[in-house]
Motif scaffolding. Structure first.
Motif, PDB file in Angstrom:
ATOM      1  N   GLN A 104       0.787  -1.272   0.097  1.00  0.00           N
ATOM      2  CA  GLN A 104       0.066   0.043   0.040  1.00  0.00           C
ATOM      3  C   GLN A 104       0.849   1.145   0.041  1.00  0.00           C
ATOM      4  OE1 GLN A 104      -3.455  -0.218   0.033  1.00  0.00           O
ATOM      5  NE2 GLN A 104      -3.162  -2.401  -0.347  1.00  0.00           N
ATOM      6  N   GLY A 105       2.181   0.952   0.370  1.00  0.00           N
ATOM      7  CA  GLY A 105       3.096   2.349   0.577  1.00  0.00           C
ATOM      8  C   GLY A 105       3.452   2.407   1.858  1.00  0.00           C
ATOM      9  N   GLY A 106       4.697   3.013   2.057  1.00  0.00           N
ATOM     10  CA  GLY A 106       5.180   3.173   3.191  1.00  0.00           C
ATOM     11  C   GLY A 106       5.751   2.074   4.166  1.00  0.00           C
ATOM     12  N   GLU A 107       5.695   0.865   3.883  1.00  0.00           N
ATOM     13  CA  GLU A 107       6.071  -0.596   4.547  1.00  0.00           C
ATOM     14  C   GLU A 107       7.387  -0.353   5.141  1.00  0.00           C
ATOM     15  OE1 GLU A 107       2.441  -1.585   1.613  1.00  0.00           O
ATOM     16  OE2 GLU A 107       4.582  -0.816   1.493  1.00  0.00           O
ATOM     17  N   ILE A 108       7.766  -0.814   6.263  1.00  0.00           N
ATOM     18  CA  ILE A 108       8.722  -0.884   6.806  1.00  0.00           C
ATOM     19  C   ILE A 108       9.208  -2.305   7.220  1.00  0.00           C
ATOM     20  CG2 ILE A 108      10.341  -0.025   8.651  1.00  0.00           C
ATOM     21  CD1 ILE A 108       9.740   1.952   6.865  1.00  0.00           C
ATOM     22  N   VAL A 109      10.473  -2.830   6.939  1.00  0.00           N
ATOM     23  CA  VAL A 109      10.872  -4.201   6.861  1.00  0.00           C
ATOM     24  C   VAL A 109      12.094  -4.421   8.009  1.00  0.00           C
ATOM     25  CG1 VAL A 109      12.083  -4.529   4.806  1.00  0.00           C
ATOM     26  CG2 VAL A 109      10.943  -6.568   5.952  1.00  0.00           C
ATOM     27  N   ARG A 130      15.805  -1.408  10.446  1.00  0.00           N
ATOM     28  CA  ARG A 130      14.505  -1.178   9.813  1.00  0.00           C
ATOM     29  C   ARG A 130      14.796  -0.254   8.668  1.00  0.00           C
ATOM     30  NH1 ARG A 130       9.861  -1.808  12.482  1.00  0.00           N
ATOM     31  NH2 ARG A 130       9.195   0.335  12.051  1.00  0.00           N
ATOM     32  N   ARG A 131      14.113  -0.957   7.552  1.00  0.00           N
ATOM     33  CA  ARG A 131      14.465  -0.437   6.384  1.00  0.00           C
ATOM     34  C   ARG A 131      13.182  -0.285   5.413  1.00  0.00           C
ATOM     35  NH1 ARG A 131      19.642   1.379   5.712  1.00  0.00           N
ATOM     36  NH2 ARG A 131      19.270   1.277   3.254  1.00  0.00           N
ATOM     37  N   ASP A 132      12.963   1.050   4.885  1.00  0.00           N
ATOM     38  CA  ASP A 132      11.772   1.371   3.943  1.00  0.00           C
ATOM     39  C   ASP A 132      11.881   0.223   2.830  1.00  0.00           C
ATOM     40  OD1 ASP A 132       9.740   3.106   3.108  1.00  0.00           O
ATOM     41  OD2 ASP A 132      11.150   3.235   1.289  1.00  0.00           O
ATOM     42  N   LEU A 133      10.732  -0.414   2.681  1.00  0.00           N
ATOM     43  CA  LEU A 133      10.627  -1.201   1.528  1.00  0.00           C
ATOM     44  C   LEU A 133      10.840  -0.936   0.166  1.00  0.00           C
ATOM     45  CD1 LEU A 133       9.961  -4.200   0.682  1.00  0.00           C
ATOM     46  CD2 LEU A 133       7.615  -3.869   0.825  1.00  0.00           C
TER      47      LEU A 133
END
Length: 439
Positions: free
Chosen positions: A367-372, A379-382
């Motif tokens: 959807q946008g804005g996911e962090i993994v 923690r990184r921006d997908l």
């Protein structure tokens, strides 16, 4: 001296003498009646594969209801087994094409591995086909008309009479007192082929008596020319068939740079060859879209929409996406037990290795804005990770993400782009293959 008709047939069928079976497409008309009689007679003196006949009943006219009985009578007299197949002809703009499609679907069903389906098209038919396609503006492949043989199902379709004239077939039929069906629709000039056969070719023959033979010979020349174009396409595609950085992604792709080194004509030739098994090809006017895709800016991701899918350009590669790729659902899917693989609707399969979290889990899409969480990187921006990977944009929206409640637990390993989690488990995604979208 020209060989006799039986000798011509044996010579034409020499490559298939060891086939498991020969099936004759038997309409009951002159051409197939002569072909069946020739083969049944030769089987008495020569060692041939088992012979049978296939009659396809289209049900398009009342007169056709009596044809299976006639065909059965002919086959009984020759000692040949007959199979009658009734088909449904789908309504459409061209009744001729719809009937042909239904007929060849039936032929596909009966032609087993290595077997041969024999049809009775002759030299006059070949001349009609060339003239018909010439008037439609066909290219070299179309003007090559009907090939002597081509693959069909697991076997072959073979036309052993293409070098024989209708006049020769009629002479053979009269000598052997054969009876055949005259299809009333063959005299209807509303059908394009009938118009050419009854109104155009006779006029040609009055002025040029060898017109039919010359047209058929031209089709042979064009078939040879198409063979050379195919060889050239193989050479050019071999240069462009460079390994994809995403070998796990099961869709056809080519490197763009080797194609761009070719002339425009060679580019089109190579792409026609590559796209032919994948989609119906565009007409000449629509090839301008290829130039737009090829010449777009490097940071663009242009798309060329074709009849049965889309051609994408991304990071210096061409990717073919069949129409089925647009049919997947991005709705959430529950995963009760990660010990067992999960089939994703229209999007392949997801599985987990190692000590995966216990369910219930949910698979969602971006959807946008996911962090993994990435081991060793925090923690990184997908979105940033996907940009670093160079993953084609058309795949990113299909990337399955594993959630527990609202917490993003994991993203597929994508063939090692991300290491295992601290808990030493990984998601593995096998996308839907291109074959699933092809007939």
């Amino acid at each position: 001296m020209k060989p006799t008709l039986p000798a011509q047939i044996l010579q034409a069928l020499a490559p298939w003498r060891n086939a498991p079976a020969w099936h004759v497409a038997f309409s009951g008309g002159l051409d197939s009646t002569v072909l069946l009689h020739l083969l049944a007679t030769l089987a008495n003196t020569d060692h041939l594969p088992p012979l049978s006949a296939i009659h396809v009943h289209h049900g398009l006219q009342a007169a056709a209801d009596a044809w299976p009985v006639h065909c059965q009578s002919v086959c009984d007299s020759l000692g040949v087994a007959l199979r009658v197949m009734r088909v449904q002809v789908q309504p459409g703009a061209s009744l001729e094409r719809a009937a042909r499609d239904a007929r060849y679907q039936a032929f596909t069903e009966v032609t087993g591995a290595g077997q041969v389906l024999l049809t009775g098209q002759h030299r006059d038919d070949q001349a009609e086909t060339l003239l018909f396609r010439l008037l439609r503006g066909a290219g070299v492949r179309g003007l090559a008309a009907m090939p002597v043989q081509r693959p069909l199902a697991g076997g072959y379709l073979v036309r052993p009479l293409l070098h024989v004239s209708r006049e020769e077939l009629e002479a053979y039929a009269h000598v052997h007192q054969l009876r055949w069906i005259e299809d009333p629709s063959n005299a209807d000039p509303r059908f394009s082929r009938n118009y050419l056969r009854h109104r155009v070719l006779p006029v040609f023959a009055q002025r040029w008596p060898q017109a039919v033979a010359s047209l058929a010979r031209t089709a042979e020349h064009l078939s040879e020319a198409q063979g050379l174009l195919d060889e050239l396409a193989h050479m050019d595609l071999h240069a462009a068939d460079q390994p994809s950085p995403f070998a796990w992604l099961p869709i056809p792709s080519l490197a763009l740079a080797p194609l761009c080194e070719l002339s425009d004509a060679r580019q089109r030739n190579a792409l026609r060859h590559w796209l032919t098994p994948l989609t119906r090809l565009p007409d000449s006017d629509h090839w301008a879209s290829w130039l737009s895709l090829r010449d777009a800016k490097d940071d663009a991701q242009p798309v060329w929409c074709l009849a049965d899918g889309e051609l994408h350009r991304c990071r210096g590669r061409l990717w073919w996406l069949p129409a089925v790729w647009s049919e997947f659902s991005d709705a959430s899917v529950s995963w009760p037990d990660p010990q067992y693989p999960l089939e994703l609707p229209g999007n392949g399969r997801l599985s987990a290795t190692g000590n995966a979290p216990a369910g219930p889990l949910v698979v969602r899409y971006r959807q946008g804005g996911e962090i993994v969480e990435v081991p060793g990187r925090g923690r990184r921006d997908l979105k940033r990770l996907l940009n670093e990977s160079g993953l084609p944009g058309f795949v990113r929206g299909r990337l399955p993400l594993l959630y527990q409640g609202e917490q993003l637990l994991g993203v597929p390993s994508l063939a090692g782009l991300w290491p295992a989690t601290r808990e030493r488990w990984q998601l593995h995604w096998v996308p839907q293959t291109c074959d699933q979208g092809l007939s």
